[in-house]
Design a protein around this motif. Sequence first.
Motif, PDB file in Angstrom:
ATOM      1  N   HIS A  53       0.843  -1.192   0.000  1.00  0.00           N
ATOM      2  CA  HIS A  53       0.000   0.000   0.000  1.00  0.00           C
ATOM      3  C   HIS A  53       0.881   1.246   0.000  1.00  0.00           C
ATOM      4  O   HIS A  53       1.922   1.276   0.657  1.00  0.00           O
ATOM      5  CB  HIS A  53      -0.895   0.010   1.248  1.00  0.00           C
ATOM      6  N   ARG A  54       0.454   2.242  -0.728  1.00  0.00           N
ATOM      7  CA  ARG A  54       1.152   3.529  -0.757  1.00  0.00           C
ATOM      8  C   ARG A  54       0.087   4.621  -0.678  1.00  0.00           C
ATOM      9  O   ARG A  54      -0.920   4.556  -1.376  1.00  0.00           O
ATOM     10  CB  ARG A  54       1.945   3.653  -2.054  1.00  0.00           C
ATOM     11  N   GLU A  55       0.334   5.610   0.175  1.00  0.00           N
ATOM     12  CA  GLU A  55      -0.651   6.674   0.357  1.00  0.00           C
ATOM     13  C   GLU A  55       0.065   7.997   0.627  1.00  0.00           C
ATOM     14  O   GLU A  55       1.060   8.044   1.335  1.00  0.00           O
ATOM     15  CB  GLU A  55      -1.557   6.318   1.545  1.00  0.00           C
ATOM     16  N   ASP A  56      -0.476   9.075   0.068  1.00  0.00           N
ATOM     17  CA  ASP A  56       0.100  10.404   0.267  1.00  0.00           C
ATOM     18  C   ASP A  56      -0.160  10.908   1.677  1.00  0.00           C
ATOM     19  O   ASP A  56      -1.199  10.632   2.275  1.00  0.00           O
ATOM     20  CB  ASP A  56      -0.507  11.412  -0.718  1.00  0.00           C
ATOM     21  N   THR A 136      -6.402   8.172   5.267  1.00  0.00           N
ATOM     22  CA  THR A 136      -7.001   6.998   5.893  1.00  0.00           C
ATOM     23  C   THR A 136      -6.907   7.085   7.416  1.00  0.00           C
ATOM     24  O   THR A 136      -7.896   6.880   8.118  1.00  0.00           O
ATOM     25  CB  THR A 136      -6.308   5.709   5.403  1.00  0.00           C
ATOM     26  N   LEU A 137      -5.735   7.407   7.927  1.00  0.00           N
ATOM     27  CA  LEU A 137      -5.560   7.493   9.379  1.00  0.00           C
ATOM     28  C   LEU A 137      -6.281   8.690   9.973  1.00  0.00           C
ATOM     29  O   LEU A 137      -6.681   8.667  11.135  1.00  0.00           O
ATOM     30  CB  LEU A 137      -4.077   7.523   9.728  1.00  0.00           C
ATOM     31  N   SER A 138      -6.484   9.727   9.173  1.00  0.00           N
ATOM     32  CA  SER A 138      -7.158  10.927   9.687  1.00  0.00           C
ATOM     33  C   SER A 138      -8.643  10.668   9.950  1.00  0.00           C
ATOM     34  O   SER A 138      -9.288  11.447  10.639  1.00  0.00           O
ATOM     35  CB  SER A 138      -6.991  12.098   8.726  1.00  0.00           C
ATOM     36  N   LYS A 139      -9.172   9.569   9.455  1.00  0.00           N
ATOM     37  CA  LYS A 139     -10.589   9.253   9.672  1.00  0.00           C
ATOM     38  C   LYS A 139     -10.892   8.948  11.139  1.00  0.00           C
ATOM     39  O   LYS A 139     -12.039   8.907  11.543  1.00  0.00           O
ATOM     40  CB  LYS A 139     -11.018   8.114   8.764  1.00  0.00           C
ATOM     41  N   PHE A 140      -9.853   8.750  11.938  1.00  0.00           N
ATOM     42  CA  PHE A 140     -10.034   8.506  13.369  1.00  0.00           C
ATOM     43  C   PHE A 140     -10.041   9.809  14.158  1.00  0.00           C
ATOM     44  O   PHE A 140     -10.136   9.799  15.376  1.00  0.00           O
ATOM     45  CB  PHE A 140      -8.923   7.587  13.898  1.00  0.00           C
ATOM     46  N   PRO A 149      -4.281  17.918   2.435  1.00  0.00           N
ATOM     47  CA  PRO A 149      -3.175  17.295   1.686  1.00  0.00           C
ATOM     48  C   PRO A 149      -2.004  18.246   1.474  1.00  0.00           C
ATOM     49  O   PRO A 149      -2.189  19.460   1.379  1.00  0.00           O
ATOM     50  CB  PRO A 149      -3.815  16.928   0.335  1.00  0.00           C
ATOM     51  N   LEU A 150      -0.816  17.675   1.399  1.00  0.00           N
ATOM     52  CA  LEU A 150       0.382  18.431   1.048  1.00  0.00           C
ATOM     53  C   LEU A 150       0.461  18.540  -0.462  1.00  0.00           C
ATOM     54  O   LEU A 150       0.081  17.607  -1.184  1.00  0.00           O
ATOM     55  CB  LEU A 150       1.630  17.722   1.566  1.00  0.00           C
TER      56      LEU A 150
END
Length: 163
Positions: A53-56, A136-140, A149-150
């Motif tokens: 998995h890769r995510e910005d 994805t992690l910010s959904k918590f 986003p950067l």
Amino acid sequence: MLSSFRFYYPEMRIITEDASAQEQLKLLQMGKLEVAFVDGRINLNGVQTQLIHREDFGILMSKTHRLGKKKFIRFADLHNETFIFQPRRDNPQFYNSFLALLRDEGIEPKLFHKKPNQQCPLLVSSGAGILLTTRTLSKFATKDLRFIPLLPPRPQLEISVRR
């Protein structure tokens, strides 16, 4: 991923452990773990790695922060900000890579090191600093926070399976 694995291999018993990347890799090398899911690329002898998995990255901050209404954030916007970080010992590679990235952009960040029982989104809500994270992690996060986003070039979180 785990539910798919359980579907295809119902006879396999899966036990999950919550541990830092460093702890997982140590347990993997000792033969106490079969698989480790860790961020970043780490080269260890005898350990096979596959990127899954890769995510910005972006920044999690209060909606009332001075940058809280922007659509995107540039690194130049982040001067004089305090960044909430996991302790270096939890994931030295990520820690060092992100500090180097900020310094390459001319930013000497102020750091707030979270304690083991502290939750990063709650620290952001309390005004301790901003957080580099993924959508994805910010959904918590709590509703008073916003993920921004950067702008490219932006770092990416890479999750790899190691076995």
